[in-house]
Write a protein that holds these residues in place. Structure first.
Motif, PDB file in Angstrom:
ATOM      1  N   VAL A  71      39.843  43.519  55.875  1.00 52.52           N
ATOM      2  CA  VAL A  71      39.107  43.494  54.606  1.00 52.52           C
ATOM      3  C   VAL A  71      38.960  42.067  54.091  1.00 52.52           C
ATOM      4  O   VAL A  71      37.906  41.689  53.557  1.00 52.52           O
ATOM      5  N   ALA A  72      39.996  41.223  54.290  1.00 51.55           N
ATOM      6  CA  ALA A  72      39.908  39.828  53.834  1.00 51.55           C
ATOM      7  C   ALA A  72      38.784  39.096  54.563  1.00 51.55           C
ATOM      8  O   ALA A  72      37.992  38.369  53.952  1.00 51.55           O
ATOM      9  N   GLU A  83      41.252  38.798  44.870  1.00 50.49           N
ATOM     10  CA  GLU A  83      41.068  38.282  46.227  1.00 50.49           C
ATOM     11  C   GLU A  83      42.056  38.975  47.159  1.00 50.49           C
ATOM     12  O   GLU A  83      43.238  39.088  46.862  1.00 50.49           O
ATOM     13  N   ILE A  84      41.532  39.465  48.260  1.00 48.72           N
ATOM     14  CA  ILE A  84      42.369  40.110  49.253  1.00 48.72           C
ATOM     15  C   ILE A  84      42.655  39.100  50.347  1.00 48.72           C
ATOM     16  O   ILE A  84      41.728  38.535  50.920  1.00 48.72           O
ATOM     17  N   ILE A  92      48.705  52.035  51.938  1.00 49.87           N
ATOM     18  CA  ILE A  92      47.379  51.424  51.823  1.00 49.87           C
ATOM     19  C   ILE A  92      47.237  50.854  50.419  1.00 49.87           C
ATOM     20  O   ILE A  92      47.242  51.600  49.448  1.00 49.87           O
ATOM     21  N   PRO A  93      47.144  49.518  50.294  1.00 47.12           N
ATOM     22  CA  PRO A  93      47.065  48.953  48.941  1.00 47.12           C
ATOM     23  C   PRO A  93      45.764  49.377  48.260  1.00 47.12           C
ATOM     24  O   PRO A  93      44.736  49.551  48.926  1.00 47.12           O
ATOM     25  N   PRO A  94      45.787  49.531  46.939  1.00 43.26           N
ATOM     26  CA  PRO A  94      44.591  50.021  46.234  1.00 43.26           C
ATOM     27  C   PRO A  94      43.367  49.146  46.486  1.00 43.26           C
ATOM     28  O   PRO A  94      42.258  49.673  46.640  1.00 43.26           O
ATOM     29  N   GLN A  95      43.562  47.821  46.547  1.00 46.75           N
ATOM     30  CA  GLN A  95      42.383  46.963  46.738  1.00 46.75           C
ATOM     31  C   GLN A  95      41.764  47.175  48.113  1.00 46.75           C
ATOM     32  O   GLN A  95      40.550  47.051  48.291  1.00 46.75           O
TER      33      GLN A  95
END
Lengths: 364, 364
Positions: free
Chosen positions: B206-207, B220-221, B277-280
């Motif tokens: 995702v980053a 920011e991821i 799984i982090p929310p972002q």
């Protein structure tokens, strides 16, 4: 019998030309962008390593600057080496990128005296490349590995979009065992060493160039691409005390000899007429404006051998199929440290410089 | 304390869906040309290896299909691995291609239980790339190597013409020692093993995607790119008998679990709500139409651990900075061999397939 090169020279040891006021006419430093010459294996490549990679990576092993690093791990003495291959075209007379990728890394290990045991193989494929080409290259890798007695132990494949590659790029890394008592590295070149080349030079570069440029030279010139592990074993069977081995790939014989002269702080004298240059290479180079001493080889080695064992080593090389054309081409001298001097057929001398960039891009 | 995943499930072990009449809707075979999916780490990559590379290369070590090969050489038991890196862009939140190239190969070695000792590093530079970018990447390689305690032992640089690369491609190969008594490989997954993931998933993919697509997700991821050698050492200090370790890179957790299930001929059951799984990541994936279970990670591992030591291993992981978020996500079962089944938050089950190609090209 070995004839020492100085015995046939009409005059004494050459004196070094005076370059004290000399400066390079090309702006080697301060390139804001990468140019093709940075990949040529010459002065620009060396500068990239010295100014960018060496300070960033550090580490004592990298400082060795040989074709492969020699390391201790778990009680084993290992040689470890890598090369990426971007040759264009993928297939050429006498070989392919697959043969090159195996033999090139096997040879880098052999230049430390190591017999290659395991290779890794990483493919970067360009979207759209024919699967048949991938298959053909993979089979070439497998066949070359079997011929060299090395196993492909691990691999990886990445794919990049069309327009961001050139069909197939390959990387191999290899590991092999260095026999006990063997210590072969550029720094060991010593005055008195005899300089031997294992056969005719210039074939690989001219073979690739001929197909790339669509040139015809009357006879087809084939790459000399081959694995040199067996030849090196035959040499080590004579004596473990070989000083230096180097495969003159990018930058050719000139780059290899200059790197050795610089690493050991010695001078090298080459007798030009002793260097085995096949007529078809000489003709092609004349046509292309190239100097055969700077053209890449992929199945040859240059050796620095103590004089007392040089005859026996030369005999062993000539008894091996890949060393049948071996010849003494010069000697290592205490004069003009770091410089390679060529004695011409007429007895004059000239400096054989380290190439700046490269004559022939993407030759390997 | 470790809670076995089946203890929280509302129903008994799931029965496998019946796929006996199923066939793949996509023409996996007989691609005349390479497509992006061949580099995705999913079914198409596996098919390329099975149909092209494995028959061409042969060799018992390659047949292991782990992240790294484990070899005997000179009395030492070595892990050996390679990866090429073609991530786009070169720099992303949390890292760069240089960090990836070091940590990715260090992690592949760690997945055999080996502490990485030496890396090779091969650059393929595109003519015209800024020297400042090369320098920045080289420094990232050096810094990541020092952080991971591994030495860059040997290297190579090639340059290709503009339009035949994408700035910088990197290959690393690595060697490390496998401790005595350690035998970690996908084939050792066994029914009863507890499946542990070392922390939050989906961050790397995702980053990279967020900067590539110019997306903003409010926060920011950052990539999770990190070297896992220390975490694995902490786990091995509890017990040398870890069965499987895998870093879920291309193809994410789904690809890693499917490969293990297939290699060992076992089933895997994952409790969906146990997967961190982090929310972002969840939000970004919802926006992008991605499934976080298929998104690449570069600083996480999944472990199959015998139940009797799973609590202690989990405690050791949580005591390490890179395993603070470790969680049990499932178990290994004798049912539905070769298949990974997800138990949803509502108690239903679905198959977690091996991805076909890739959701996110050039993520590593």
């Amino acid at each position: 019998m070995l004839t020492a090169p100085s015995a046939t020279a009409p005059d004494g040891p050459p004196s070094a030309p005076d370059f004290s006021g000399w400066s390079c006419p090309l702006p080697l430093r301060d390139h804001p962008r990468v140019v093709m010459g940075h990949g040529g294996g010459g002065a620009m490549s060396a500068e990239l390593v010295a100014n960018v990679f060496a300070p960033a990576f550090g580490g004592p092993a990298l400082a060795g600057l040989g074709d492969s690093a020699v390391l201790e791990l778990g009680g084993a003495r290992l040689a470890f080496s890598t090369d990426s291959y971007v040759v264009r075209p993928l297939f050429f007379p006498g070989g392919s990128i697959g043969d090159l990728a195996v033999n090139g890394t096997v040879n880098d290990l052999a230049m430390s005296g190591a017999r290659a045991a395991y290779l890794s193989c990483g493919f970067i494929l360009e979207e759209g490349v024919e699967m048949a080409a991938v298959d053909r290259v993979a089979r070439a890798v497998g066949a070359a590995a079997r011929a060299a007695g090395v196993e492909i132990a691990t691999g990886d494949t990445k794919v990049v979009e069309a327009g961001h590659g050139d069909g197939i790029y390959l990387n191999t890394a290899g590991i092999g065992l260095v026999p006990a008592g063997v210590d072969i590295r550029p720094q060991r070149a010593a005055p008195g060493d005899v300089v031997i080349v294992s056969g005719e030079i210039g074939l690989h570069g001219v073979a690739v160039m001929s197909v790339r440029e669509g040139l015809e030279f009357g006879v087809e010139i084939e790459s000399d691409c081959a694995a040199l592990g067996g030849l090196v074993e035959a040499m080590l069977a004579v004596t473990p005390d070989l000083h230096v081995l180097r495969d003159p790939t990018r930058g050719g014989l000139a780059a290899a000899l200059n790197e050795i002269a610089t690493a050991a702080g010695v001078g090298v004298v080459v007798n030009e007429r002793s260097v085995p240059i096949p007529p078809q290479v000489a003709n092609a180079c004349a046509l292309l404006g190239l100097d055969p001493l700077y053209v890449a080889n992929e199945g040859k080695l240059v050796a620095f051998v103590p004089r007392r064992t040089a005859d026996a080593v030369l005999d062993a090389m000539r008894a091996h199929p890949l060393g049948a054309g071996a010849a003494v081409i010069g000697e290592c001298v205490p004069d003009h440290p770091g410089m390679v001097v060529v004695r011409t057929a007429f007895g004059a001398t000239r400096v054989m410089d380290l190439p700046i960039g490269e004559q022939l891009p993407r030759i390997c």
